[in-house]
Write an enzyme that holds these catalytic residues in place. Structure first.
Site, PDB file in Angstrom:
ATOM      1  N   GLY A 296      44.118  42.937  42.058  1.00  0.00           N
ATOM      2  CA  GLY A 296      43.657  42.071  41.112  1.00  0.00           C
ATOM      3  C   GLY A 296      43.781  42.571  39.524  1.00  0.00           C
ATOM      4  N   SER A 297      42.844  42.667  38.619  1.00  0.00           N
ATOM      5  CA  SER A 297      43.238  42.857  37.161  1.00  0.00           C
ATOM      6  C   SER A 297      44.009  44.068  36.828  1.00  0.00           C
ATOM      7  CB  SER A 297      41.945  42.353  36.539  1.00  0.00           C
ATOM      8  OG  SER A 297      41.481  41.180  36.784  1.00  0.00           O
ATOM      9  N   THR A 298      43.782  45.151  37.898  1.00  0.00           N
ATOM     10  CA  THR A 298      44.138  46.354  37.732  1.00  0.00           C
ATOM     11  C   THR A 298      45.774  46.337  37.402  1.00  0.00           C
ATOM     12  OG1 THR A 298      44.069  46.737  40.054  1.00  0.00           O
ATOM     13  CG2 THR A 298      42.365  47.787  38.609  1.00  0.00           C
ATOM     14  N   LYS A 300      47.216  44.001  35.501  1.00  0.00           N
ATOM     15  CA  LYS A 300      47.593  43.252  34.428  1.00  0.00           C
ATOM     16  C   LYS A 300      48.318  44.281  33.311  1.00  0.00           C
ATOM     17  CE  LYS A 300      44.215  39.631  34.327  1.00  0.00           C
ATOM     18  NZ  LYS A 300      42.781  39.467  34.194  1.00  0.00           N
TER      19      LYS A 300
END
Lengths: 580, 86
Positions: A296-298, A300
């Site tokens: 997920g966002s980790t 980004k």
């Protein structure tokens, strides 16, 4: 007085007697020869063999298994001598009057012992009890019951218990590694068992050592990279958090960002390796290395690395995220609110889906994938840990836009918590990727410069804002130290296919102190309850607690300006009874 | 001739006594080795036991509990910490 009559004895009688005697003598000589000298079927070799078979015994000398310790030498797995009692049912069956005595010392019921002997009466070797204390074994030997024997063995104890059980692993009853480092370094730890030949008397007492044989050589000791102080700390906090957010499972990984050594790695649920009766296989998994999840966002920040490297973006390049959603193919991606025009830094601070998508669509088709792969995603860390998974980083020649966008914010690939920590350590070490290792390193691995020091520094500065006032992870803050990190909240894949709406994984990956990073920590919590499912709410507080104490234990100088000096007349103001 | 025979006889007796002595000595040493082995085993047991005992008494969980409950120790709040040297 009777008259003695003399008769002439015929000579043939003498000859007959002498011949008979000679015959007997030669028979004897023949017998002696055949037994002692000649190579006949039942001659001297046979007899010697039979003699040896009754007295010469080869005794097995168990090898001492090496000690596993943490980086400071604190023992995590040690062997202690124990004794196992075995019986020869063929012999003991005739000693039935003494069974009760034996059962008494062993603490076994008489009935059970009797059954065991009778059931196995045709065998020559049956274990009665294993891993008894040597004192008890001596008591049993002192009974001198025929057919009862003692075998010396080692039993493994794990002083750290459930705190380090996933890394250390365990051995089976025969002292062979089954899980974890015990299995990975089996040949290093186990040593060579030896043997010696001895002469034994009727009662089984050794009375002479013939001296032929191999002496046992002990296994070598193994020093792990973990620090038990930090390990315990991480375990305590993770366990408390699991209870607080009612999660299914969770992991914490802490890396030394300068060396790539794993300082702490804990998982929940855990198990006690010293008592494995109620062991469930699911509890044995070292989730931090075996379980893959979509990051997920980790990831980004890694997408942002690709953006910065393209030269088209700077941390302060402004991107318009209005109106707060974007249509890619058939899907609509939304931000919680319309952030308007924000710069690249703020995209990370607020974890904007729209901003990330716009960057991803603007970049070269393969560049995001290429950065991910450079950061070691999709490749095993090379720790040789049994069951370590490498994650999945599927590459393809042609990307559809939705695939590129999904990829850029961490869907469509899987990582392990350890891999994520390893990737973040690149930011912490000024762009150098060092393979994560579970063994204490004497020398710092040189590593590979995979991104420029400048980009790494920019990323740390950008990630610092995540724990700032506007960030998603205020709760990851650490008193007296600056922290850089990123939250992630990932929808779990549903059993029915697609993503589940109400099952999440909460992740926080970060490094501290941000000005001169020493440790990288990843907290992963699987299915926290729905009030606190967000990474900033369930995983970040664990990060904060673990890192606060870890930096204190590691004696790292605080890099944040401390609040006013609260000395009053040379005495500190009465401190609060609580750690921050 | 007689002198030689007597000498040989003497040598035989001496070597016989030597054999007796050396096998006696070897038995004695063997039993000593056995004893030392047992002692080594016992010490190894003790060492393992003490190591376990030590790690039980010094377990982090226990130390933390005692420090908090019996010694009333607390982690100083950040604002009470003064950095003396950077």
């Amino acid at each position: 007085m009777a008259k003695v009559t003399r008769q002439v004895v015929p000579a043939w009688r003498f000859i007959l007697v002498i011949l008979l005697l000679a015959c007997l003598a030669s028979l004897l000589i023949w017998r002696v020869l055949s037994l002692q000298v000649l190579d006949t079927e039942r001659g001297h070799e046979f007899l010697r063999g039979q003699g040896d078979a009754r007295t010469v015994r080869t005794e097995h000398i168990p090898a001492y298994r090496g000690v596993i310790s943490d980086r400071n030498g604190e023992p995590l797995a040690i062997s202690t001598p124990v004794a196992s009692i075995w019986i020869n049912p063929k012999h003991i069956i005739s000693e039935s009057d003494r069974w009760a005595e034996l059962a008494g010392v062993l603490g076994m019921s008489r009935q059970k012992l009797k059954e065991k002997i009778i059931q196995n009466s045709r065998r020559g070797f049956v274990y009665l009890r294993r891993h008894l204390s040597p004192q008890l074994a001596d008591e049993i030997l002192a009974l001198r019951i025929k057919g009862v024997n003692v075998q010396r063995e080692y039993k493994r104890y794990y002083p750290a218990g459930e705190v380090a059980s996933h890394i250390v692993g365990f051995t089976n009853i025969d002292d062979q590694g089954q899980e974890g480092m015990e299995l990975a370094f089996e040949s290093w730890l186990k040593g060579e068992s030896g043997s010696k030949r001895v002469l034994k008397d009727l009662h089984g007492n050794v009375f002479r050592d013939i001296g032929q044989g191999v002496s046992a050589s002990s296994g070598k000791d193994l020093m792990l990279s973990i620090d038990m102080r930090l390990q315990y700390l991480a375990y305590r906090e993770l366990k408390a958090a699991m209870k607080r957010v009612e999660a299914k499972s969770g992991s914490v990984v802490m890396l030394d960002s300068q060396t790539g050594e794993v300082l702490a790695m804990v998982n929940q649920p855990s198990f006690n390796p010293n008592n494995r009766r109620a062991l469930k296989p699911a509890h044995m998994r070292n989730r931090a290395m075996t379980d893959m999840f979509e990051p997920g966002s980790t990831v980004k920040p890694l997408t942002v690395v690709a953006a910065l490297e393209s030269g088209r973006y700077q941390p302060n390049t402004v991107i318009n995220t209005s109106p707060g959603y974007i249509r890619v193919g058939k899907k609509t991606l939304v931000d919680p609110v319309n952030y308007g025009s924000i710069d690249v830094t703020s995209i990370l601070t607020k974890s904007s889906q729209v901003g990330t998508s716009k960057i991803a669509l603007d970049l070269d088709e393969q560049s995001v994938w290429e950065v991910f792969s450079r950061f070691g995603l999709g490749v095993s860390t090379g720790s040789s840990f049994p069951g370590e998974s490498a994650g999945l980083l599927p590459g393809r020649p042609n990307w559809r836009p939705i695939e590129r966008v999904n990829f850029a914010f961490g869907y469509g690939l899987t990582v392990t918590p350890l891999q994520l920590a390893q990737a973040y350590s690149v930011f912490a070490s000024g762009g150098v990727l060092r393979p994560a290792t579970l063994l204490r390193q004497e020398q710092v691995e040189k590593g590979e410069q995979i991104i420029s020091e400048k980009v790494a520094g920019q990323l740390v500065d950008m990630l610092k804002t995540v724990t700032g006032e506007d960030g998603t992870a205020k709760r990851a803050r650490v008193a007296s130290y600056s922290v850089a990190g990123k939250t992630g909240t990932v929808h779990k894949v549903s059993d029915k296919g697609g993503y589940a709406d109400n099952r999440y994984m909460a992740v926080f990956a970060g490094l501290a102190p941000a000005s001169e990073p020493r440790i990288v920590t990843v907290v992963m919590i699987d299915e926290p309850n729905l009030d606190k499912y967000h990474g900033g709410e369930s995983a970040a507080p664990v990060f904060s607690r673990v890192v606060t104490d870890a930096l204190r234990i590691l004696d790292v100088t605080p890099d944040k300006a401390l609040p006013v000096n609260r000395l009053v007349n040379g005495k500190p103001v009465k401190g609060r009874r609580k750690s921050a | 001739m007689l002198a030689v025979s007597l000498l040989v006889l003497l040598l035989v007796v001496v070597s016989a006594l030597g054999v007796i002595y050396s096998s006696y000595k070897s038995r004695q040493l063997f039993s000593e080795v056995q004893q030392q082995n047992r002692e080594a085993m016992r010490l190894e047991e003790d060492w393992g036991r003490l190591l376990l005992e030590q790690s039980t008494w010094a377990s982090h969980a226990r130390i933390e509990r005692l420090a908090k409950s019996e010694l009333k120790m607390v982690v100083p709040a950040p604002e009470t910490i003064i950095v003396v040297k950077r």
